[in-house]
Design a protein around this motif. Structure first.
Motif, PDB file in Angstrom:
ATOM      1  N   THR A  28       0.831  -1.199   0.000  1.00 51.05           N
ATOM      2  CA  THR A  28       0.000   0.000   0.000  1.00 51.05           C
ATOM      3  C   THR A  28       0.864   1.247   0.000  1.00 51.05           C
ATOM      4  O   THR A  28       0.603   2.203  -0.710  1.00 51.05           O
ATOM      5  CB  THR A  28      -0.905   0.010   1.237  1.00 51.05           C
ATOM      6  OG1 THR A  28      -1.264  -1.324   1.530  1.00 51.05           O
ATOM      7  CG2 THR A  28      -2.123   0.813   1.006  1.00 51.05           C
ATOM      8  N   GLY A  29       1.906   1.249   0.831  1.00 50.81           N
ATOM      9  CA  GLY A  29       2.681   2.463   1.000  1.00 50.81           C
ATOM     10  C   GLY A  29       3.657   2.721  -0.120  1.00 50.81           C
ATOM     11  O   GLY A  29       3.830   3.858  -0.527  1.00 50.81           O
ATOM     12  N   ALA A  30       4.305   1.691  -0.633  1.00 51.96           N
ATOM     13  CA  ALA A  30       5.362   1.930  -1.621  1.00 51.96           C
ATOM     14  C   ALA A  30       4.893   1.637  -3.041  1.00 51.96           C
ATOM     15  O   ALA A  30       4.934   2.500  -3.909  1.00 51.96           O
ATOM     16  CB  ALA A  30       6.582   1.077  -1.283  1.00 51.96           C
ATOM     17  N   ILE A  31       4.391   0.415  -3.284  1.00 45.34           N
ATOM     18  CA  ILE A  31       4.127   0.024  -4.668  1.00 45.34           C
ATOM     19  C   ILE A  31       2.945   0.781  -5.234  1.00 45.34           C
ATOM     20  O   ILE A  31       3.013   1.369  -6.326  1.00 45.34           O
ATOM     21  CB  ILE A  31       3.917  -1.504  -4.734  1.00 45.34           C
ATOM     22  CG1 ILE A  31       5.230  -2.199  -4.382  1.00 45.34           C
ATOM     23  CG2 ILE A  31       3.427  -1.921  -6.102  1.00 45.34           C
ATOM     24  CD1 ILE A  31       5.187  -3.669  -4.422  1.00 45.34           C
ATOM     25  N   MET A  32       1.826   0.835  -4.471  1.00 42.62           N
ATOM     26  CA  MET A  32       0.660   1.552  -4.994  1.00 42.62           C
ATOM     27  C   MET A  32       0.963   3.036  -5.114  1.00 42.62           C
ATOM     28  O   MET A  32       0.430   3.717  -5.981  1.00 42.62           O
ATOM     29  CB  MET A  32      -0.548   1.331  -4.081  1.00 42.62           C
ATOM     30  CG  MET A  32      -1.327   0.082  -4.382  1.00 42.62           C
ATOM     31  SD  MET A  32      -1.524  -0.248  -6.121  1.00 42.62           S
ATOM     32  CE  MET A  32      -2.657   1.038  -6.586  1.00 42.62           C
TER      33      MET A  32
END
Lengths: 258, 456
Positions: A76-80
């Motif tokens: 959620t925090g990095a890839i999206m």
């Protein structure tokens, strides 16, 4: 949160767990459906974020706090976030085109999707059918905790698979960089000395260009400055600005003076 | 009697009665709001003091209620929503920013076990085995608030500010996460109360003057100093504070991502920003400065009586305020960095330095664990080999050589007619002809009216 973790660790299905499941289950579904149905790419990505966040909560509820947090931090925090980053640069109004470019694409996609889901479900069912579950308590107690257990497995039994995966990811990242990055050749690049020489060469005025005109009637960047003889200073207005004159309606009083 | 502070363990959490949980939640919420109001005034006062001016001094005693008044005024201002805004996301962004800011304090320990209305309970809302990861998750989610606010405003400057801000936060979160790894390795746990407990060495010192037992320092700020330095730097980057306040570089981006926000939504971002600063200070105090435990010389008093129950709150808040003072001090002293310099610092300095430090720490831990085996010699040999390779293969720095005076004169002679005038090559500025004329015309000043001086 810790309530439900402890309850789950004790091997019961607590009330808290049920409540959380019935809140986040529908949310995850709404996110998944919304992601497919949303016309705007950014909205679609946000729905996916909702689903991933709910998945993280589910992991925590299943007494896997580490994997739940990693799900939120990494996915959620990095890839999206990187997805969103690219989507935002694409432009706000670019919605999906609903015209099928390949004939029968939608039917084929539905069929293949259902087939894949069936395949995964049967595989899991067959694999798990013969497994006698030990329970999380025994697994966690072997190494003194959930996090320690994951660490022990990751760095002993699965260390090779883990390292190979990370090597694969690094290769992919480097490959993407090589494909996307255009390095200017060193010899083609003008050095500071060359730039200075060009700047002070005869025929080029080294100082800054004159600013636009600022008058009582207009102070727009499109207003050219006046030279002492009353002619326009050409270089005072940027080349990219369209020449434009106010229409009668625009120059009429706006009624703000009352 | 020994007043040893009773450290809470993970088993102590999750048994509170519902009204106790409610009290804790409300208390943490109120504390954060008050701290935010205080920090704004703290910052304005300290910056004013450093700039030798009085600062706000009108509202309330010595002006200390100025931020409260500003905060009460903000929601009543006119709310302007741009026509091009994406209404739902525009509304959602400040909500996300505000919510994520409050999560961190749920796992911050304020003190040891205390007694509230007859219930023994830890002075901490909750703790989980992965508490520090919860904090990281909250910070990574708060980036969404900023990115979405920039995008949903439907305007160029906010979009650029949002992109800048998120790139900055993601990059510095990597450095921050890695700096915390050393703390995990040393403490052997990821729960905040556990990390505070692991830094408790000084409190149980054998206080004996004749047979002095010097204790090793227990704060991770000293034990893992490189991590602490990296954490402090990346915390400034993570909170978008000066000198890393590029997202709100007003000379380049107007107001950054919140340019189009007004009224209550703006207040939410403002609140989130200050709470983020308090958050990183609290996390820094917990992970590196011993949390709620009393600092070293005071910890020797009467077997650490000052660690007992509610005393912890004093030390914790004191440490947070010291951290915050650092932030304010930086803002008052340092100019803003350029964007590429800032990114280079994050990715090319902090990140590799952090990885090397973790490797070194792992080596030290391995040698400590097996003091007699061959492992120790393997580790030392490995360090020596790596150091030798680094020394031999370090690329030499080749800068462009400065051209000699002859070369320059040659170049000068080749310049075409009508080129722009150049200063002399020896950099000796010739006296200005205008200056000579002025001194020639100037009459000597008449002093005292005596004729002798006039002729001198």
């Amino acid at each position: 949160m810790s309530h439900s973790i402890l309850a789950a660790a004790a091997g019961q299905m607590g009330t808290g767990e049920k409540v959380f499941f019935w809140i986040f289950g529908p949310l995850a579904l709404i996110g998944a459906i919304g992601m497919v149905w949303a016309r705007n790419a950014v909205h679609s990505a946000l729905f996916l974020v909702l689903t991933m966040l709910s998945l993280g909560v589910f992991y925590v509820l299943q007494a896997g706090p580490f994997i739940g947090m990693v799900q939120i931090i990494v996915y959620t925090g990095a890839i999206m976030m990187l997805f969103l980053f690219v989507l935002m640069l694409v432009g706000r109004d670019s919605s999906d085109a609903l015209i099928e470019t390949l004939r029968g694409q939608r039917t084929a996609a539905i069929l293949i999707g259902l087939g894949f889901a069936g395949l995964v479900c049967t595989a899991i069912a067959r694999a798990m059918g013969s497994v006698s579950a030990k329970g999380l308590d025994a697994a966690n107690q072997a190494n003194g905790g959930n996090v320690q257990g994951i660490a022990a497995l990751l760095f002993t039994k699965y260390v090779f698979a883990f390292e190979v995966t990370s090597a694969l990811l690094i290769t992919a990242a480097v490959g993407a960089m090589i494909l996307a990055h255009v390095e200017r050749r060193r010899e083609n690049r003008l050095s500071q000395v060359d730039l200075m020489k060009a700047r002070f060469a005869p025929g080029n005025y080294p100082g800054p260009k004159p600013g636009p005109g600022v008058y009582a009637t207009s102070d727009s960047v499109a207003t050219p400055a006046l030279l002492p003889d009353g002619t326009f200073a050409d270089r005072s207005v940027s080349k990219i600005l369209p020449t434009r004159e106010l229409s009668g309606a625009e120059s009429a009083p706006k009624g703000t003076e009352r | 009697m020994k007043y040893l502070a009773q450290d809470p363990t993970l088993a102590n959490f999750g048994h509170d009665v519902w009204w106790l949980v409610l009290i804790k939640v409300v208390a943490v919420f109120a504390l954060l709001l008050v701290l935010t109001l205080f920090t704004i005034m703290y910052e304005r006062k300290v910056v004013a003091r450093m700039a030798v001016r009085p600062g706000p001094n009108q509202v309330g005693p010595n002006g200390w209620l100025q931020s409260l008044m500003d905060g009460m005024k903000l929601p009543f201002k006119e709310e302007i929503i741009p026509i091009t805004a994406d209404k739902v996301v525009y509304f959602l962004a400040p909500v996300i920013a505000g919510t994520c800011a409050f999560i961190t304090f749920a796992v911050i320990p304020f003190g040891p076990m205390v007694s509230i209305f007859g219930h023994r309970t830890p002075l901490q809302l909750t703790d989980v085995p992965v508490a520090v990861l919860v904090i990281l998750a909250a910070t990574s989610m708060s980036v969404y608030g900023i990115v979405l606010s920039g995008w949903a405003s439907g305007s160029t400057y906010p979009l650029l500010g949002g992109l800048r801000s998120s790139a900055q936060m993601i990059s510095y979160e990597v450095a921050m996460g890695l700096s915390i790894v050393a703390v995990f390795m040393t403490a052997g746990t990821m729960s905040t109360s556990g990390i505070v407990h692991a830094q408790a060495g000084g409190a149980q010192a054998n206080w004996d003057i004749f047979g002095w037992h010097p204790q090793a320092p227990s704060w991770y700020a000293i034990v893992t100093l490189p991590s602490f330095v990296i954490y402090a730097i990346s915390a400034v980057g993570e909170t978008n504070r000066a000198p890393f306040d590029l997202p709100e570089a007003e000379s380049e981006l107007v107001g950054g991502y919140l340019t189009e926000y007004s009224s209550f939504k703006f207040a939410m971002f403002y609140l989130a920003e200050y709470i983020a600063m308090i958050n990183v200070s609290a996390v820094g105090a917990t992970l590196f400065l011993g949390g709620w435990r009393v600092p070293w010389p005071l910890s020797l008093i009467d077997h650490g009586v000052l660690n007992h129950s509610w005393f912890g709150l004093i030390w914790f808040l004191g440490k947070v305020l010291i951290f915050l003072f650092g932030f304010i001090w930086l803002r008052a002293t340092l100019p803003r960095l350029r964007y590429d310099q800032f990114m280079r610092l994050g990715w090319k300095v902090l990140l590799p330095a952090n990885l090397v430090w973790i490797l070194i720490l792992a080596g030290i831990k391995t040698t400590q664990r097996t003091p007699t085996g061959n492992t120790r010699w393997f580790v030392i040999a490995g360090v020596v080999v790596v150091a030798l390779i680094a020394v031999f293969l370090w690329p030499e720095k080749k800068g462009p050589e400065a051209p000699s005076t002859e070369q320059l004169e040659e170049q000068l002679a080749q310049l075409p007619e009508g080129s722009f005038p150049l200063p002399p090559l020896d950099l000796q500025v010739p006296p200005s002809p205008r200056l000579q004329r002025l001194t020639g015309q100037r009459e000597p000043a008449t002093v005292g009216g005596g004729t002798d001086e006039k002729e001198n």
